[in-house]
Every structure is written in structure tokens, then in C-alpha cells.
Write a protein that holds these residues in place. Structure first.
Motif, PDB file in Angstrom:
ATOM      1  N   ILE A   1       0.845  -1.199   0.000  1.00 58.17           N
ATOM      2  CA  ILE A   1       0.000   0.000   0.000  1.00 58.17           C
ATOM      3  C   ILE A   1       0.879   1.248   0.000  1.00 58.17           C
ATOM      4  O   ILE A   1       0.524   2.278  -0.582  1.00 58.17           O
ATOM      5  N   GLY A   2       2.059   1.151   0.629  1.00 60.99           N
ATOM      6  CA  GLY A   2       2.997   2.275   0.636  1.00 60.99           C
ATOM      7  C   GLY A   2       3.376   2.727  -0.761  1.00 60.99           C
ATOM      8  O   GLY A   2       3.557   3.928  -1.017  1.00 60.99           O
ATOM      9  N   HIS A   3       3.501   1.768  -1.685  1.00 60.03           N
ATOM     10  CA  HIS A   3       3.797   2.132  -3.078  1.00 60.03           C
ATOM     11  C   HIS A   3       2.695   3.009  -3.656  1.00 60.03           C
ATOM     12  O   HIS A   3       2.955   3.954  -4.404  1.00 60.03           O
TER      13      HIS A   3
ATOM     14  N   SER B   1      12.617   1.029  -0.297  1.00 66.88           N
ATOM     15  CA  SER B   1      12.948   1.478   1.059  1.00 66.88           C
ATOM     16  C   SER B   1      11.893   2.438   1.583  1.00 66.88           C
ATOM     17  O   SER B   1      11.505   2.383   2.761  1.00 66.88           O
ATOM     18  N   GLU B   2      11.425   3.320   0.716  1.00 65.50           N
ATOM     19  CA  GLU B   2      10.393   4.280   1.123  1.00 65.50           C
ATOM     20  C   GLU B   2       9.103   3.555   1.494  1.00 65.50           C
ATOM     21  O   GLU B   2       8.439   3.883   2.489  1.00 65.50           O
ATOM     22  N   SER B   3       8.736   2.539   0.708  1.00 66.81           N
ATOM     23  CA  SER B   3       7.525   1.776   1.001  1.00 66.81           C
ATOM     24  C   SER B   3       7.676   0.976   2.289  1.00 66.81           C
ATOM     25  O   SER B   3       6.697   0.786   3.026  1.00 66.81           O
ATOM     26  N   ASP B   4       8.874   0.488   2.567  1.00 63.12           N
ATOM     27  CA  ASP B   4       9.115  -0.189   3.848  1.00 63.12           C
ATOM     28  C   ASP B   4       8.820   0.757   5.010  1.00 63.12           C
ATOM     29  O   ASP B   4       8.179   0.380   5.995  1.00 63.12           O
ATOM     30  N   THR B   5       9.286   1.992   4.888  1.00 57.24           N
ATOM     31  CA  THR B   5       9.089   2.986   5.949  1.00 57.24           C
ATOM     32  C   THR B   5       7.613   3.329   6.115  1.00 57.24           C
ATOM     33  O   THR B   5       7.086   3.367   7.230  1.00 57.24           O
TER      34      THR B   5
ATOM     35  N   HIS C   1      15.642  -4.302  -5.898  1.00 57.34           N
ATOM     36  CA  HIS C   1      15.256  -4.325  -4.495  1.00 57.34           C
ATOM     37  C   HIS C   1      16.498  -4.265  -3.609  1.00 57.34           C
ATOM     38  O   HIS C   1      17.530  -4.832  -3.949  1.00 57.34           O
ATOM     39  N   PRO C   2      16.386  -3.605  -2.447  1.00 55.14           N
ATOM     40  CA  PRO C   2      17.504  -3.629  -1.504  1.00 55.14           C
ATOM     41  C   PRO C   2      17.683  -5.052  -0.968  1.00 55.14           C
ATOM     42  O   PRO C   2      16.755  -5.859  -1.001  1.00 55.14           O
ATOM     43  N   SER C   3      18.873  -5.339  -0.471  1.00 54.89           N
ATOM     44  CA  SER C   3      19.092  -6.643   0.158  1.00 54.89           C
ATOM     45  C   SER C   3      18.272  -6.720   1.441  1.00 54.89           C
ATOM     46  O   SER C   3      17.850  -5.701   1.996  1.00 54.89           O
ATOM     47  N   GLU C   4      18.051  -7.960   1.923  1.00 52.83           N
ATOM     48  CA  GLU C   4      17.301  -8.121   3.164  1.00 52.83           C
ATOM     49  C   GLU C   4      17.997  -7.387   4.311  1.00 52.83           C
ATOM     50  O   GLU C   4      17.341  -6.776   5.154  1.00 52.83           O
ATOM     51  N   ALA C   5      19.345  -7.435   4.325  1.00 53.43           N
ATOM     52  CA  ALA C   5      20.087  -6.765   5.403  1.00 53.43           C
ATOM     53  C   ALA C   5      19.863  -5.256   5.364  1.00 53.43           C
ATOM     54  O   ALA C   5      19.689  -4.606   6.412  1.00 53.43           O
ATOM     55  N   THR C   6      19.849  -4.685   4.161  1.00 52.57           N
ATOM     56  CA  THR C   6      19.611  -3.247   4.021  1.00 52.57           C
ATOM     57  C   THR C   6      18.204  -2.891   4.476  1.00 52.57           C
ATOM     58  O   THR C   6      17.985  -1.896   5.164  1.00 52.57           O
ATOM     59  N   ARG C   7      17.235  -3.738   4.106  1.00 49.20           N
ATOM     60  CA  ARG C   7      15.845  -3.471   4.489  1.00 49.20           C
ATOM     61  C   ARG C   7      15.705  -3.530   6.011  1.00 49.20           C
ATOM     62  O   ARG C   7      15.032  -2.683   6.617  1.00 49.20           O
ATOM     63  N   ILE C   8      16.306  -4.532   6.615  1.00 43.25           N
ATOM     64  CA  ILE C   8      16.205  -4.682   8.072  1.00 43.25           C
ATOM     65  C   ILE C   8      16.825  -3.479   8.770  1.00 43.25           C
ATOM     66  O   ILE C   8      16.273  -2.947   9.744  1.00 43.25           O
ATOM     67  N   ASN C   9      17.968  -3.016   8.271  1.00 47.39           N
ATOM     68  CA  ASN C   9      18.633  -1.856   8.858  1.00 47.39           C
ATOM     69  C   ASN C   9      17.749  -0.616   8.759  1.00 47.39           C
ATOM     70  O   ASN C   9      17.620   0.169   9.715  1.00 47.39           O
ATOM     71  N   ASN C  10      17.101  -0.447   7.602  1.00 49.60           N
ATOM     72  CA  ASN C  10      16.201   0.691   7.399  1.00 49.60           C
ATOM     73  C   ASN C  10      15.014   0.616   8.359  1.00 49.60           C
ATOM     74  O   ASN C  10      14.607   1.620   8.957  1.00 49.60           O
TER      75      ASN C  10
ATOM     76  N   GLN D   1      14.863  -0.941  11.252  1.00 49.99           N
ATOM     77  CA  GLN D   1      15.310  -0.719  12.635  1.00 49.99           C
ATOM     78  C   GLN D   1      15.567   0.770  12.910  1.00 49.99           C
ATOM     79  O   GLN D   1      15.286   1.256  14.007  1.00 49.99           O
ATOM     80  N   ASN D   2      16.053   1.482  11.891  1.00 51.75           N
ATOM     81  CA  ASN D   2      16.274   2.925  12.053  1.00 51.75           C
ATOM     82  C   ASN D   2      14.967   3.679  12.252  1.00 51.75           C
ATOM     83  O   ASN D   2      14.937   4.721  12.925  1.00 51.75           O
ATOM     84  N   ASN D   3      13.888   3.166  11.656  1.00 56.58           N
ATOM     85  CA  ASN D   3      12.587   3.830  11.764  1.00 56.58           C
ATOM     86  C   ASN D   3      11.699   3.222  12.858  1.00 56.58           C
ATOM     87  O   ASN D   3      10.558   3.660  13.039  1.00 56.58           O
TER      88      ASN D   3
END
Length: 257
Positions: A122-124, A184-188, A226-235, A237-239
């Protein structure tokens, strides 16, 4: 030609929900129509699940998220369909359409984790990423056509080779990073959306750990959309701190599992 391009650029300027500058050429009505048409085609081409429990479960999660979606993204009745397919995937389209593949339900093990995926999709829509990608493609096509015409008019040697190199440069240097920025934006956005709906945002991290466990060989992040899973997880956790504030401020705790 330059004046026209400048007018198009000025008219297309916008800002995403996270404050990122965007270039949008299409109207919301145009995107909604395209999304509705695409969804109708998918319902014809794919097998729709007839399992009552699966459908009720996915609908319950979506129903908890939808009230927290800005009306500017879609102000109408959302349609949610479960497709009987082993793909580990889901999507949302402009026009209030959500599709979930049954394969995802084996990896998103809880309703919180499923909410993380649907919230992401839905973020997209909220951030108008389809509009942005289509607008970018149209602008790149215009630029390539103009450059090709200049090269041809000046009889530049190896014109085709130059255009091919430019095409690869645009893909790796612009389009792929752009796609990763969208993810990354949609993850946030999805993280905040699920937290506002009362789903535990910390489960989004567990979801991507599950995704990493089932992922096979994938292209390096530089060449991936797509970002790697590690990058997504880091993003995520930051938010997480702001998401947990939203989660703790709501008494809603959906029970869909």
C-alpha cells in the motif's frame, strides 16, 4: 523544445510522504483507471483462491490497515483478492486494489508479518511510485530520442554503441537505484501504517529474516531493483522508534490469525 521540457518538469514536481522530491506526469484518475484495468486482467488470468479461511484472514489484515491509508491515495472501497499461486509475493495497485499470493502465507507466519507486506505494498500506492516510474520512463525515452537525433544529424560514428552504453548507464545509474529508493520508502511507510493499525512493527524485521531464509541466489544489490534483506532490516530498525510510538499510542490490536 527546451521550453516545453522545462514546463513539463515544473508541472511534474511533487514531494513524496517521506519528503523526497518526485517527478509525476500522470493524474490520480489516470493511475486509478490503469490499476483497475490491470487488476481485472489479473483476476481473469490467475486462479483466485476459494479457501474461505485464507480469504477471511487476508481480508481481516487488509481491513485493519485500510482506515489508516490517506484518502488522497484512494477514497473508495478497496478490493482484496487472494490468488492461489506459490509466489511469495503481494501487490497493491492504484484504484484501491490489493492482491496476495498464497505462497506468501507460508513465509509471513503471523498477521503482524502479513500486515508488514500489505502495508509495504500500500505504501507504493500512497507514495505514487507507479506514477513516478512511468513518468521517469517517459522522460528518459524523450531524452534518448533527442540524443539519438543529435548523434544522427551530426553523423557521429558508432551511434548505436553510444546509445547502448547510455542505456546501460541509465539503468544502473538511475532506474535501479530509483527502484531501490521506492522499496525502502515503502518499507518505511508500511512500517508506520501497520503500527498505526495496531500490528507489532517489530515483526517486520522477523518477516525479512524469514524472506532471507527462503531467498535463493540473487543479483548483487547494485544491480537489483530491491535492496538486500540486510539493508531493508537496517532501514526498518532505524525507523522503529517512531513506529513503536504509534503502536503504543493505539489500543487497537487486530486478531486475524
Amino acid at each position: 523544445m527546451l521550453a516545453v521540457c522545462c514546463l513539463i518538469f515544473i508541472a511534474g514536481c511533487a514531494t513524496s510522504p517521506t519528503g523526497r522530491s518526485q517527478f509525476l506526469l500522470f493524474s490520480t484518475d489516470q493511475l486509478d483507471t490503469m490499476g483497475t484495468q490491470a487488476f481485472s486482467a489479473m483476476k481473469t488470468d490467475l486462479t483466485i483462491s476459494t479457501q474461505a479461511v485464507e480469504n477471511a484472514y487476508v481480508q481481516c489484515v487488509a481491513n485493519a490497515l485500510i482506515p489508516h491509508v490517506p484518502k488522497s491515495a484512494f477514497d473508495g472501497q478497496w478490493e482484496v483478492v487472494v490468488f492461489a499461486d506459490e509466489q511469495i509475493n503481494a501487490f497493491a495497485l492504484p484504484g484501491g486494489k490489493i492482491g496476495v499470493y498464497t505462497g506468501l502465507l507460508k513465509v509471513a507466519e503471523t498477521d503482524d508479518q502479513l500486515a508488514a507486506v500489505i502495508g509495504h505494498e500500500i505504501g507504493h500506492v500512497i507514495a505514487q511510485h507507479s506514477n513516478e516510474r512511468m513518468s521517469q520512463s517517459q522522460l528518459i525515452d524523450m531524452g534518448n530520442q533527442a540524443l539519438n537525433a543529435v548523434l544522427a544529424a551530426n553523423e557521429v560514428p558508432q551511434n548505436n554503441m553510444i546509445m547502448s552504453a547510455i542505456g546501460l548507464g541509465v539503468q544502473v545509474g538511475v532506474q535501479l537505484p530509483f527502484s531501490r529508493a521506492h522499496e525502502s520508502e515503502s518499507d518505511t511507510i508500511g512500517l508506520i501504517l501497520m503500527a498505526q493499525a495496531g500490528f507489532d512493527p517489530r515483526e517486520s524485521v522477523t518477516l525479512w529474516e524469514n524472506m532471507a531464509a527462503v531467498s535463493g541466489d540473487k543479483p548483487v544489490e547494485l544491480l537489483s531493483t530491491h535492496p538486500s534483506e540486510a539493508t531493508r532490516i537496517n532501514n526498518l530498525q532505524n525507523n522503529m522508534p517512531s513506529a513503536l510510538v504509534d503502536f503504543n499510542n493505539t489500543t487497537s490490536r487486530p486478531q486475524c490469525g
